[in-house]
Design a protein around this motif. Structure first.
Motif, PDB file in Angstrom:
ATOM      1  N   ALA A  69       7.417  13.722   0.854  1.00 44.09           N
ATOM      2  CA  ALA A  69       7.585  12.785  -0.265  1.00 44.09           C
ATOM      3  C   ALA A  69       7.003  11.419   0.082  1.00 44.09           C
ATOM      4  O   ALA A  69       6.384  10.758  -0.769  1.00 44.09           O
ATOM      5  N   PHE A  70       7.195  10.986   1.333  1.00 45.06           N
ATOM      6  CA  PHE A  70       6.598   9.712   1.758  1.00 45.06           C
ATOM      7  C   PHE A  70       5.078   9.758   1.565  1.00 45.06           C
ATOM      8  O   PHE A  70       4.479   8.806   1.050  1.00 45.06           O
ATOM      9  N   ARG A  71       4.468  10.849   1.965  1.00 43.82           N
ATOM     10  CA  ARG A  71       3.014  10.975   1.837  1.00 43.82           C
ATOM     11  C   ARG A  71       2.587  10.963   0.373  1.00 43.82           C
ATOM     12  O   ARG A  71       1.556  10.382   0.031  1.00 43.82           O
ATOM     13  N   SER A  72       3.383  11.579  -0.503  1.00 45.05           N
ATOM     14  CA  SER A  72       3.066  11.540  -1.934  1.00 45.05           C
ATOM     15  C   SER A  72       3.022  10.111  -2.440  1.00 45.05           C
ATOM     16  O   SER A  72       2.070   9.697  -3.118  1.00 45.05           O
ATOM     17  N   GLY A  73       4.059   9.344  -2.133  1.00 45.20           N
ATOM     18  CA  GLY A  73       4.104   7.968  -2.592  1.00 45.20           C
ATOM     19  C   GLY A  73       3.000   7.123  -1.986  1.00 45.20           C
ATOM     20  O   GLY A  73       2.372   6.309  -2.681  1.00 45.20           O
ATOM     21  N   PHE A  74       2.772   7.312  -0.694  1.00 46.27           N
ATOM     22  CA  PHE A  74       1.735   6.530  -0.008  1.00 46.27           C
ATOM     23  C   PHE A  74       0.363   6.812  -0.612  1.00 46.27           C
ATOM     24  O   PHE A  74      -0.399   5.882  -0.923  1.00 46.27           O
ATOM     25  N   LEU A  75       0.038   8.087  -0.792  1.00 48.96           N
ATOM     26  CA  LEU A  75      -1.279   8.443  -1.328  1.00 48.96           C
ATOM     27  C   LEU A  75      -1.445   7.993  -2.768  1.00 48.96           C
ATOM     28  O   LEU A  75      -2.527   7.556  -3.179  1.00 48.96           O
ATOM     29  N   ALA A  76      -0.378   8.080  -3.556  1.00 43.74           N
ATOM     30  CA  ALA A  76      -0.457   7.625  -4.939  1.00 43.74           C
ATOM     31  C   ALA A  76      -0.748   6.130  -5.007  1.00 43.74           C
ATOM     32  O   ALA A  76      -1.616   5.682  -5.765  1.00 43.74           O
ATOM     33  N   ALA A  77      -0.027   5.364  -4.211  1.00 43.08           N
ATOM     34  CA  ALA A  77      -0.209   3.909  -4.242  1.00 43.08           C
ATOM     35  C   ALA A  77      -1.601   3.508  -3.777  1.00 43.08           C
ATOM     36  O   ALA A  77      -2.210   2.593  -4.344  1.00 43.08           O
ATOM     37  N   THR A  78      -2.123   4.178  -2.753  1.00 43.88           N
ATOM     38  CA  THR A  78      -3.481   3.847  -2.317  1.00 43.88           C
ATOM     39  C   THR A  78      -4.496   4.272  -3.376  1.00 43.88           C
ATOM     40  O   THR A  78      -5.514   3.598  -3.571  1.00 43.88           O
ATOM     41  N   ALA A  79      -4.226   5.380  -4.083  1.00 42.28           N
ATOM     42  CA  ALA A  79      -5.115   5.792  -5.171  1.00 42.28           C
ATOM     43  C   ALA A  79      -5.120   4.753  -6.293  1.00 42.28           C
ATOM     44  O   ALA A  79      -6.137   4.563  -6.974  1.00 42.28           O
ATOM     45  N   TRP A  80      -3.983   4.074  -6.478  1.00 44.55           N
ATOM     46  CA  TRP A  80      -3.895   3.015  -7.492  1.00 44.55           C
ATOM     47  C   TRP A  80      -4.524   1.708  -7.010  1.00 44.55           C
ATOM     48  O   TRP A  80      -4.577   0.736  -7.769  1.00 44.55           O
ATOM     49  N   GLY A  81      -4.975   1.678  -5.764  1.00 47.41           N
ATOM     50  CA  GLY A  81      -5.602   0.470  -5.233  1.00 47.41           C
ATOM     51  C   GLY A  81      -4.637  -0.566  -4.710  1.00 47.41           C
ATOM     52  O   GLY A  81      -5.022  -1.726  -4.486  1.00 47.41           O
ATOM     53  N   LEU A  82      -3.378  -0.177  -4.459  1.00 45.48           N
ATOM     54  CA  LEU A  82      -2.391  -1.127  -3.947  1.00 45.48           C
ATOM     55  C   LEU A  82      -2.534  -1.305  -2.434  1.00 45.48           C
ATOM     56  O   LEU A  82      -3.050  -0.416  -1.742  1.00 45.48           O
ATOM     57  N   PRO A  83      -2.069  -2.421  -1.889  1.00 46.95           N
ATOM     58  CA  PRO A  83      -2.165  -2.668  -0.437  1.00 46.95           C
ATOM     59  C   PRO A  83      -1.341  -1.665   0.359  1.00 46.95           C
ATOM     60  O   PRO A  83      -0.420  -1.020  -0.170  1.00 46.95           O
ATOM     61  N   LEU A  84      -1.644  -1.554   1.646  1.00 50.05           N
ATOM     62  CA  LEU A  84      -0.967  -0.592   2.505  1.00 50.05           C
ATOM     63  C   LEU A  84       0.540  -0.815   2.559  1.00 50.05           C
ATOM     64  O   LEU A  84       1.317   0.142   2.606  1.00 50.05           O
ATOM     65  N   GLU A  85       0.967  -2.058   2.578  1.00 53.78           N
ATOM     66  CA  GLU A  85       2.403  -2.339   2.613  1.00 53.78           C
ATOM     67  C   GLU A  85       3.091  -1.757   1.386  1.00 53.78           C
ATOM     68  O   GLU A  85       4.159  -1.138   1.479  1.00 53.78           O
ATOM     69  N   ARG A  86       2.473  -1.932   0.225  1.00 57.96           N
ATOM     70  CA  ARG A  86       3.044  -1.378  -1.001  1.00 57.96           C
ATOM     71  C   ARG A  86       3.018   0.154  -0.964  1.00 57.96           C
ATOM     72  O   ARG A  86       3.956   0.813  -1.439  1.00 57.96           O
TER      73      ARG A  86
END
Length: 327
Positions: free
Chosen positions: A258-275
């Motif tokens: 689940a962590f990986r899902s959220g992380f990959l989604a946020a990076t796909a949206w162009g958000l910073p790594l912290e987000r």
């Protein structure tokens, strides 16, 4: 952004033992262990690392492409994944096999003892990525997650040959991989995922120092359980991101996925790594509070509240437009 996920697709058999595994281990006798634990409960759930991550990405509106090998018993599971936004057209069915099985017992302290039966997953080495990329039009990222080891190596190699960025998540298969195989999965990865134990094991297996690993991947994301996560990059400050707290932990199975899902989604949206790590932590806690890796739903208001309480209103506001489109 089109994300493809190569890895295991499985059925989970999850049991709970009310005691502590440690109480049954006898010092000086660990080379001859013969133990049986009487479980209080058994849950049969949908699972597999790639399928779990794809499920989370599907809930977040990204329509991920799932790549893997399954048996003739996959029909109902496939319907479930499609209903939750996952593209299953690149899942190959091998009728002579059962879909993989994950059998896991969790004790009172959330320690786990598990066995994984590969079944049809052993055929994943026959799956090529080029036809997937041709059908999808273009792949922006392929996650190479735990799978048949030959499949993992093949897909990492094909990504390099085809010029497709890939993320590497060797996870449980580190125990099966030799030095050159571990290096092949790390070298050139856009993102490397491990948990804290796997982080140390990867260094031991690869024979590389932390700096040598960081020189070969753009970023190394390590989950730390209740302590949150860590993001390391060469010649950049390390990011330490706290977890989203909970008082209702139920089962840790699938939390890392689940962590990986959220992380990959946020990076796909162009958000910073912290987000990205913050959204990953929010999904991880959501899964932690349920038994089963795909038994959760995402509610926009509830997720926004989690993010606000853990990381502040500014973080929640940055996620808001993306969550409004996804949920």
């Amino acid at each position: 952004m089109r994300i493809a996920l190569s890895g295991s697709i499985a059925t989970d058999h999850l049991m709970v033992y009310p005691g502590r595994f440690a109480d049954q281990l006898v010092a000086g006798r660990l080379e001859h262990v013969s133990l049986s634990f009487l479980a209080d409960s058994l849950d049969l759930r949908r699972g597999g690392v790639a399928a779990n991550i794809a499920f989370g990405l599907g809930l977040l509106g990204l329509r991920p492409i799932l790549i893997g090998a399954v048996g003739s018993d996959f029909g109902a599971y496939e319907v479930w994944l499609k209903e939750h936004g996952v593209d299953t057209e690149s899942v190959h069915v091998f009728p002579a096999h059962h879909t993989a099985r994950f059998v896991c017992t969790t004790d009172a302290e959330h320690n786990q003892i598990a066995t994984f039966y590969a079944g049809a997953m052993a055929e994943a080495r026959t799956i090529a990525l080029a036809p997937v990329a041709e059908r999808a039009g273009e792949l922006d990222l392929v996650l190479v997650s735990p799978n048949d080891p030959e499949a993992m190596l093949r897909h990492a190699r094909e990504c390099r040959e085809l010029g497709i960025p890939f993320a590497s998540d060797p996870s449980q298969q580190l125990a099966r991989l030799d030095r050159e195989e571990v290096r092949a999965l790390v070298d050139g990865a856009d993102t490397l995922f491990t948990n804290e134990y796997e982080s140390a094991l990867l260094l031991e297996r690869s024979g590389w120092t932390e700096r040598q690993v960081l020189d070969r991947t753009r970023r190394w994301v390590t989950t730390l359980g209740a302590a949150g996560s860590r993001i390391r990059r060469a010649d950049r400050p390390t990011l330490e991101i706290p977890s989203v707290p909970t008082t209702a932990a139920a089962d840790p199975t699938g939390v890392g996925d689940a962590f990986r899902s959220g992380f990959l989604a946020a990076t796909a949206w162009g958000l910073p790594l912290e987000r990205a790590a913050q959204l990953g932590s929010a999904l991880a806690t959501t899964v932690l509070e349920r038994v089963g890796t795909q038994e959760y739903v995402l509610d926009r208001a509830e997720l926004a509240l989690r993010l606000t309480l853990a990381y502040g209103p500014e973080a929640a506001a940055e996620f808001a437009p993306h969550l409004a489109r996804a949920l």
